[in-house]
Design an enzyme around this catalytic site. Sequence first.
Site, PDB file in Angstrom:
ATOM      1  CG  ASP A  23      -1.874   1.122   1.291  1.00  0.00           C
ATOM      2  OD1 ASP A  23      -2.348   1.555   0.222  1.00  0.00           O
ATOM      3  OD2 ASP A  23      -2.162   1.593   2.400  1.00  0.00           O
ATOM      4  CG  ASP A  25      -1.222   7.828   0.653  1.00  0.00           C
ATOM      5  OD1 ASP A  25      -0.293   8.644   0.563  1.00  0.00           O
ATOM      6  OD2 ASP A  25      -2.066   7.651  -0.243  1.00  0.00           O
TER       7      ASP A  25
END
Length: 167
Positions: A23, A25
């Site tokens: 992922d 952020d």
Amino acid sequence: MPQSSDTSTGTGTSIAIGAVIFDLDGTLVDSSSEIHAALAAAFREAGIDALTLSEVERLIGRGVRSLVERALDMRGADAAMGDPMVEAFDAHYARTVGTTASLFPGALEGLCALRAAHYPLSVVTNKPRAFTETLLATLDVLEFFTAVVAGDDGVARKPAGDMLLAA
């Protein structure tokens, strides 16, 4: 050049690792200050009190629309403001993306180690592609990834598993 590795699960079984998907952020990159700044600017323009950085950090992860809608709800603002607020956020974020974000400690070393072990690396994020690529390029890590699947790529977004499969 190995493409997979067997790793113990601690239960006496092992799994083959063929690739590593990250992922963006809050996992590889701390971009919360940029997201906070863009949301605060959009809220100020609309006459709404800005959220604190810690409040915004708790909202990150489901994409901009969800962030904006939940932030509006936290301030008791009209949900009908969603579309214009998303547009305002995007306009402000376009000016802030890659300005204060940083890789989390150890992220670069981890990426280097995984690349040295010949694992294909990918990023899967609900963030739009233009912002994702700008951020990864600014942080000098875009070239680490064989695939980047972004929130506006036309694939069902997280938490659905489609983006992971696409990566």
